[in-house]
Design a protein around this motif. Structure first.
Motif, PDB file in Angstrom:
ATOM      1  N   SER B  55      25.345  21.726  22.653  1.00 51.11           N
ATOM      2  CA  SER B  55      24.258  22.317  23.428  1.00 51.11           C
ATOM      3  C   SER B  55      24.529  23.801  23.622  1.00 51.11           C
ATOM      4  O   SER B  55      25.554  24.306  23.186  1.00 51.11           O
ATOM      5  N   SER B  56      23.632  24.480  24.305  1.00 54.61           N
ATOM      6  CA  SER B  56      23.864  25.905  24.514  1.00 54.61           C
ATOM      7  C   SER B  56      25.022  26.108  25.482  1.00 54.61           C
ATOM      8  O   SER B  56      25.784  27.054  25.373  1.00 54.61           O
ATOM      9  N   TYR B  57      25.202  25.161  26.448  1.00 54.20           N
ATOM     10  CA  TYR B  57      26.323  25.277  27.374  1.00 54.20           C
ATOM     11  C   TYR B  57      27.648  25.118  26.655  1.00 54.20           C
ATOM     12  O   TYR B  57      28.584  25.883  26.872  1.00 54.20           O
ATOM     13  N   SER B  58      27.741  24.092  25.828  1.00 52.97           N
ATOM     14  CA  SER B  58      29.017  23.848  25.157  1.00 52.97           C
ATOM     15  C   SER B  58      29.351  25.029  24.254  1.00 52.97           C
ATOM     16  O   SER B  58      30.500  25.437  24.148  1.00 52.97           O
ATOM     17  N   ARG B  59      28.314  25.591  23.634  1.00 57.27           N
ATOM     18  CA  ARG B  59      28.571  26.749  22.768  1.00 57.27           C
ATOM     19  C   ARG B  59      29.054  27.943  23.580  1.00 57.27           C
ATOM     20  O   ARG B  59      29.972  28.647  23.181  1.00 57.27           O
ATOM     21  N   SER B  60      28.442  28.135  24.753  1.00 60.03           N
ATOM     22  CA  SER B  60      28.856  29.313  25.508  1.00 60.03           C
ATOM     23  C   SER B  60      30.240  29.106  26.132  1.00 60.03           C
ATOM     24  O   SER B  60      30.995  30.052  26.309  1.00 60.03           O
ATOM     25  N   LEU B  61      30.583  27.833  26.425  1.00 60.89           N
ATOM     26  CA  LEU B  61      31.943  27.564  26.898  1.00 60.89           C
ATOM     27  C   LEU B  61      32.954  27.928  25.807  1.00 60.89           C
ATOM     28  O   LEU B  61      33.952  28.616  26.052  1.00 60.89           O
ATOM     29  N   LEU B  62      32.662  27.488  24.577  1.00 54.84           N
ATOM     30  CA  LEU B  62      33.575  27.777  23.468  1.00 54.84           C
ATOM     31  C   LEU B  62      33.685  29.282  23.234  1.00 54.84           C
ATOM     32  O   LEU B  62      34.755  29.800  22.933  1.00 54.84           O
ATOM     33  N   GLN B  63      32.554  29.938  23.389  1.00 52.63           N
ATOM     34  CA  GLN B  63      32.552  31.393  23.228  1.00 52.63           C
ATOM     35  C   GLN B  63      33.502  32.035  24.236  1.00 52.63           C
ATOM     36  O   GLN B  63      34.298  32.910  23.912  1.00 52.63           O
ATOM     37  N   VAL B 137      37.787  27.100  32.236  1.00 50.63           N
ATOM     38  CA  VAL B 137      36.705  26.170  32.539  1.00 50.63           C
ATOM     39  C   VAL B 137      36.213  26.384  33.967  1.00 50.63           C
ATOM     40  O   VAL B 137      35.009  26.390  34.241  1.00 50.63           O
ATOM     41  N   MET B 138      37.147  26.606  34.900  1.00 49.88           N
ATOM     42  CA  MET B 138      36.765  26.840  36.287  1.00 49.88           C
ATOM     43  C   MET B 138      35.893  28.087  36.413  1.00 49.88           C
ATOM     44  O   MET B 138      34.905  28.106  37.144  1.00 49.88           O
ATOM     45  N   ASP B 139      36.303  29.084  35.675  1.00 47.81           N
ATOM     46  CA  ASP B 139      35.560  30.336  35.681  1.00 47.81           C
ATOM     47  C   ASP B 139      34.146  30.130  35.128  1.00 47.81           C
ATOM     48  O   ASP B 139      33.159  30.597  35.689  1.00 47.81           O
ATOM     49  N   PHE B 140      34.090  29.398  34.031  1.00 52.28           N
ATOM     50  CA  PHE B 140      32.822  29.073  33.379  1.00 52.28           C
ATOM     51  C   PHE B 140      31.923  28.321  34.347  1.00 52.28           C
ATOM     52  O   PHE B 140      30.725  28.616  34.497  1.00 52.28           O
ATOM     53  N   ASN B 141      32.532  27.358  35.041  1.00 44.06           N
ATOM     54  CA  ASN B 141      31.828  26.545  36.005  1.00 44.06           C
ATOM     55  C   ASN B 141      31.191  27.429  37.080  1.00 44.06           C
ATOM     56  O   ASN B 141      30.036  27.260  37.460  1.00 44.06           O
ATOM     57  N   GLU B 142      31.986  28.403  37.540  1.00 45.37           N
ATOM     58  CA  GLU B 142      31.528  29.330  38.566  1.00 45.37           C
ATOM     59  C   GLU B 142      30.271  30.069  38.100  1.00 45.37           C
ATOM     60  O   GLU B 142      29.279  30.164  38.819  1.00 45.37           O
ATOM     61  N   ASN B 143      30.326  30.551  36.863  1.00 49.01           N
ATOM     62  CA  ASN B 143      29.179  31.284  36.316  1.00 49.01           C
ATOM     63  C   ASN B 143      27.940  30.410  36.226  1.00 49.01           C
ATOM     64  O   ASN B 143      26.838  30.809  36.597  1.00 49.01           O
ATOM     65  N   ILE B 144      28.152  29.192  35.705  1.00 49.66           N
ATOM     66  CA  ILE B 144      27.029  28.276  35.534  1.00 49.66           C
ATOM     67  C   ILE B 144      26.395  27.964  36.879  1.00 49.66           C
ATOM     68  O   ILE B 144      25.173  27.973  37.039  1.00 49.66           O
ATOM     69  N   ARG B 145      27.263  27.733  37.856  1.00 54.50           N
ATOM     70  CA  ARG B 145      26.763  27.377  39.175  1.00 54.50           C
ATOM     71  C   ARG B 145      25.944  28.533  39.746  1.00 54.50           C
ATOM     72  O   ARG B 145      24.866  28.322  40.293  1.00 54.50           O
ATOM     73  N   ALA B 146      26.475  29.734  39.582  1.00 51.92           N
ATOM     74  CA  ALA B 146      25.760  30.904  40.085  1.00 51.92           C
ATOM     75  C   ALA B 146      24.383  30.985  39.431  1.00 51.92           C
ATOM     76  O   ALA B 146      23.374  31.252  40.078  1.00 51.92           O
ATOM     77  N   GLU B 147      24.348  30.691  38.126  1.00 57.61           N
ATOM     78  CA  GLU B 147      23.107  30.760  37.371  1.00 57.61           C
ATOM     79  C   GLU B 147      22.111  29.698  37.846  1.00 57.61           C
ATOM     80  O   GLU B 147      20.937  29.971  38.066  1.00 57.61           O
ATOM     81  N   LEU B 148      22.634  28.467  38.033  1.00 57.20           N
ATOM     82  CA  LEU B 148      21.757  27.360  38.376  1.00 57.20           C
ATOM     83  C   LEU B 148      21.261  27.424  39.805  1.00 57.20           C
ATOM     84  O   LEU B 148      20.176  26.945  40.113  1.00 57.20           O
ATOM     85  N   THR B 149      22.098  27.985  40.705  1.00 58.33           N
ATOM     86  CA  THR B 149      21.701  27.984  42.106  1.00 58.33           C
ATOM     87  C   THR B 149      20.928  29.226  42.495  1.00 58.33           C
ATOM     88  O   THR B 149      20.471  29.347  43.609  1.00 58.33           O
ATOM     89  N   LYS B 150      20.770  30.131  41.534  1.00 59.52           N
ATOM     90  CA  LYS B 150      20.118  31.395  41.854  1.00 59.52           C
ATOM     91  C   LYS B 150      18.686  31.143  42.347  1.00 59.52           C
ATOM     92  O   LYS B 150      18.235  31.714  43.338  1.00 59.52           O
ATOM     93  N   ASN B 151      18.039  30.218  41.646  1.00 59.06           N
ATOM     94  CA  ASN B 151      16.635  29.981  41.952  1.00 59.06           C
ATOM     95  C   ASN B 151      16.464  29.138  43.214  1.00 59.06           C
ATOM     96  O   ASN B 151      15.507  29.299  43.949  1.00 59.06           O
ATOM     97  N   VAL B 152      17.394  28.239  43.414  1.00 54.59           N
ATOM     98  CA  VAL B 152      17.345  27.395  44.605  1.00 54.59           C
ATOM     99  C   VAL B 152      17.726  28.260  45.810  1.00 54.59           C
ATOM    100  O   VAL B 152      18.024  29.444  45.675  1.00 54.59           O
TER     101      VAL B 152
END
Lengths: 347, 370
Positions: B55-63, B137-152
């Motif tokens: 998925s796009s997430y898995s690709r960006s994690l690998l990146q 991974v923790m760092d990645f998680n942080e970014n994703i969370r920031a992205e996902l919760t931005k709208n909420v």
């Protein structure tokens, strides 16, 4: 003779226990102006982990300098003020990890482990607060779940001991006979040179096998290193390696005729590369390309890879076929070269 | 008397063309090559990836993993068995498995799993490799969370900011740590081995008997054996410091005189030890084998390669009997921390005692008549 049998045993015990890159109960100090629930929690977490033990709690940030100068601690954990409040309300709190960089390896290992432990605390907070969008990582350490250094070191020390006994002893003993003049006596006898060489080599071969068995027993019962593969394959690889080492010894002795020189050549020319370049302690992939190339021609490198595969990973003979063929090739070339070089006449 | 004895020693030394050459070449070789090798740093961890999700997430994690600089993705496999084969053949060190529906689970069920398996034969590498990966991974998680919760609605996530820093060696250069210790190793090898072989080879050649019938006393005899190694030791040390300065660009933070003072005592101690061995050994072969054993033990127990604090208690006790431990401490402290003599008094006393002990023993154990 006693030395020949006792030294390998002492060496494997000393090195097996002594050469360790594991971090155990490393001393750390803290400076904690906040003294709240979060900092207490993190300190307890660090203290109860197997890696760290708390040495001192500083009251004054000026002491940080002196505690490092005295070399008492390897790591200093400095918390910010109003730690918990910042953490909960602004969502951000700072921890400063200061490590003693004189030993870079220990320093980076300590900070990495400390970060991981602090990260675990953060994870707990997230769980309690029920924060969404979490990635859980499941970590599995293959072959050596307790991360014992001995698993890595023992195959290396076996290679070193065999090299030391076989190559060094053969080369010096032949040089000694030359120096004392007894070689002449043997050479004028009607014995074919092949037999002379063979009779020189067989005793050391036997001793090496005995030594190998001793070292193996100690590794299993004292150092608790498992043999996951078959003993038969282990012996098979070792015998090939012993041949290589003996042939090297013969080769050295045929180009030198002084004990001192034979000794120094084997010491500097064999021992040092084996200790440094074979991957015994220092990973080969960290070396510059040229030295990686040199490492390829060191027999002990191949032997160590093969023994690690068989002993620790539990692979079969077929999986180490590459190592075996390289070692066999080396053995054949070296034996041929040393026979050709073996001078029947003295100058 | 001493003058003639010294003349004899130097003649003997020069007669073997191999020795002077070795005194020059050996330190150069060690100090030029070893610092490149003696490196425990964990970098370039080879990673084998199993991406079931694509998925796009898995690709960006690998990146992100690739961009960290620690990892090199050497293999992409379809299943765990294939990835394990890469581990078995040492082509990769760590496996990162991204399960199917990684992205969907994360977004819909608000949590997802990842699997990391590491080759821990080298425990250090396995442990650190996974720790790095977990941090990424923790760092990645942080970014994703920031992205996902931005709208909420604005969500406060407790976040710990960990800032590491390193004293004395801020960029963690390994050479700076190894070079002073390697100097000690070179000194110990040269100034320990040569005296050990000295008296015993005279014994084997029979020349010692001529010495024994002269009226030279034991003290002068041993002194005449020691002084040449002192001089050799100084030559070696100067070569070493030259290479350290010109090749490795390392300037001692402390005073050079302190360095020479301590090395003088150290050479005295280790040469004395060599002479003791030489007195007891009957053949050169024996002397050399004993010396090999002791020098190797001294080196490995001294904290040269692996820190003494990591060893089990009994090994730490044992390391107190290695003179190398103290001189290595001294050199590292003078080179890196710039310590002055006052801070090194315990090491001074220890080295002094070693020197006096070994040399008295060497004089005592030397027998003029058998």
């Amino acid at each position: 003779m006693i030395m020949l049998l006792a030294f390998p045993i002492i060496m494997i015990i000393l090195f097996g226990f002594g050469i360790t890159t594991e971090i155990n109960n490393s001393k750390f100090a803290i400076y904690d102006p906040s003294k709240d629930i979060a900092t207490q929690n993190i300190i307890t977490k660090l203290e109860t982990s197997e890696y760290f033990s708390l040495e001192e709690a500083l009251e004054d940030p000026h002491q940080i300098e002196s505690i490092f100068k005295e070399g008492k601690v390897g790591l200093m954990v400095v918390f910010g003020e109003n730690f918990y409040e910042n953490l909960i309300h602004t969502g951000e709190a700072q921890i400063l990890l200061i490590a003693d960089g004189t030993d870079p390896n220990t320093a980076s290992t300590l900070t990495t482990y400390a970060s991981r432990i602090i990260g675990m605390y953060q994870q707990e907070l997230l769980d309690i607060e029920n924060i969404p969008f979490q990635i859980k990582t499941e970590v599995k350490l293959l072959y050596n779940p307790t991360m014992k250094s001995a698993y890595n070191i023992v195959p290396g020390v076996m290679g070193m001991v065999l090299m030391l006994i076989c190559a060094l002893m053969t080369s010096v003993s032949i040089a000694r006979e030359k120096e004392l003049g007894t070689m002449e006596v043997i050479l004028v006898s009607p014995m074919p040179p092949l037999l002379i060489v063979l009779s020189k080599v067989v005793p050391y071969f036997t001793i090496s096998l005995v030594n190998f068995t001793n070292v193996l027993l100690i590794a299993i019962f004292l150092l608790k290193v498992p043999i996951n593969g078959s003993i038969f394959s282990l012996y098979f690889v070792s015998i090939i390696f012993i041949f290589v080492a003996l042939a090297l010894g013969l080769l050295i002795s045929s180009v030198t005729d002084r004990q001192l020189v034979a000794l120094l050549v084997s010491a500097m020319g064999l021992m040092m590369p084996v200790v440094m370049l074979s991957g015994l302690m220092f990973p080969i992939e960290n070396m510059p390309i040229i030295l990686q190339g040199i490492a390829q021609i060191i027999p002990a490198k191949w032997y160590i890879v093969a023994t690690r595969d068989i002993m620790i990973k539990g692979l079969g003979l077929m999986d180490v076929i590459k190592e075996i063929s390289v070692l066999s090739l080396m053995a054949v070339v070296l034996i041929a070269a040393s026979l050709k070089k073996f001078k029947i006449r003295l100058e | 008397m001493l003058k003639y004895l010294l003349e004899k020693e130097f003649k003997q030394f020069k007669r073997n063309p191999f020795l002077p050459r070795m005194v020059i070449m050996f330190p150069m070789m060690v100090l030029l090559i070893f610092p490149l090798v003696a490196n425990f740093e964990v970098k370039n961890v080879n990673l084998s990836v199993i991406d079931h999700d694509k998925s796009s997430y898995s690709r960006s994690l690998l990146q992100k993993v690739k961009a960290s600089g620690y990892f090199k993705i050497t293999a992409v496999s379809d299943n765990y068995k294939e990835a394990l084969e890469y581990i078995e053949s040492d082509k990769s060190d760590v496996i990162l498995e991204i399960p199917p529906n990684f992205e969907r689970n994360l977004v819909r069920e608000m949590k997802a799993d990842l699997m990391i398996s590491a080759n821990a034969v080298n425990g250090n590498k396995g442990g650190l490799g996974t720790a790095y990966l977990v941090n990424i991974v923790m760092d990645f998680n942080e970014n994703i969370r920031a992205e996902l919760t931005k709208n909420v609605d604005k969500l406060k996530v407790p976040f710990l900011d960990i800032i590491p820093s390193y004293r004395y060696n801020p960029s963690l250069l390994y050479e700076v740590y190894m070079v002073p210790a390697l100097m000690v190793m070179v000194l110990a090898m040269i100034c320990g081995f040569l005296p050990a072989l000295n008296i015993v080879s005279e014994k084997e050649n029979g020349t010692i008997e001529q010495m024994n019938v002269t009226p030279v006393n034991k003290f002068t005899f041993i002194l005449a054996k020691l002084i040449p190694y002192w001089i050799i030791g100084y030559v070696v040390l100067t070569i070493c410091i030259g290479i350290t300065y010109f090749v490795w660009d390392i300037v001692p933070a402390g005073f050079l005189g302190t360095l020479y003072l301590f090395v003088t005592i150290f050479i005295l101690a280790i040469s004395g030890f060599g002479l003791v061995i030489s007195n007891y050994a009957i053949t050169v072969q024996q002397a050399m084998f004993m010396m090999f054993f002791f020098i190797l033990t001294f080196i490995f127990m001294s904290g040269l390669y692996t820190p003494v604090e990591n060893m089990p208690d009994w090994a730490q006790m044992l390391s107190n009997f290695s003179p190398l431990k103290y001189i290595i401490q001294v050199l590292r402290m003078v080179f890196l921390k710039g310590s002055s003599f006052n801070e090194l008094i315990p090491q001074f006393i220890a080295l002094m005692s070693f020197a006096i002990f070994f040399n008295s023993w060497a004089i005592y154990s030397y027998r003029k008549s058998s």
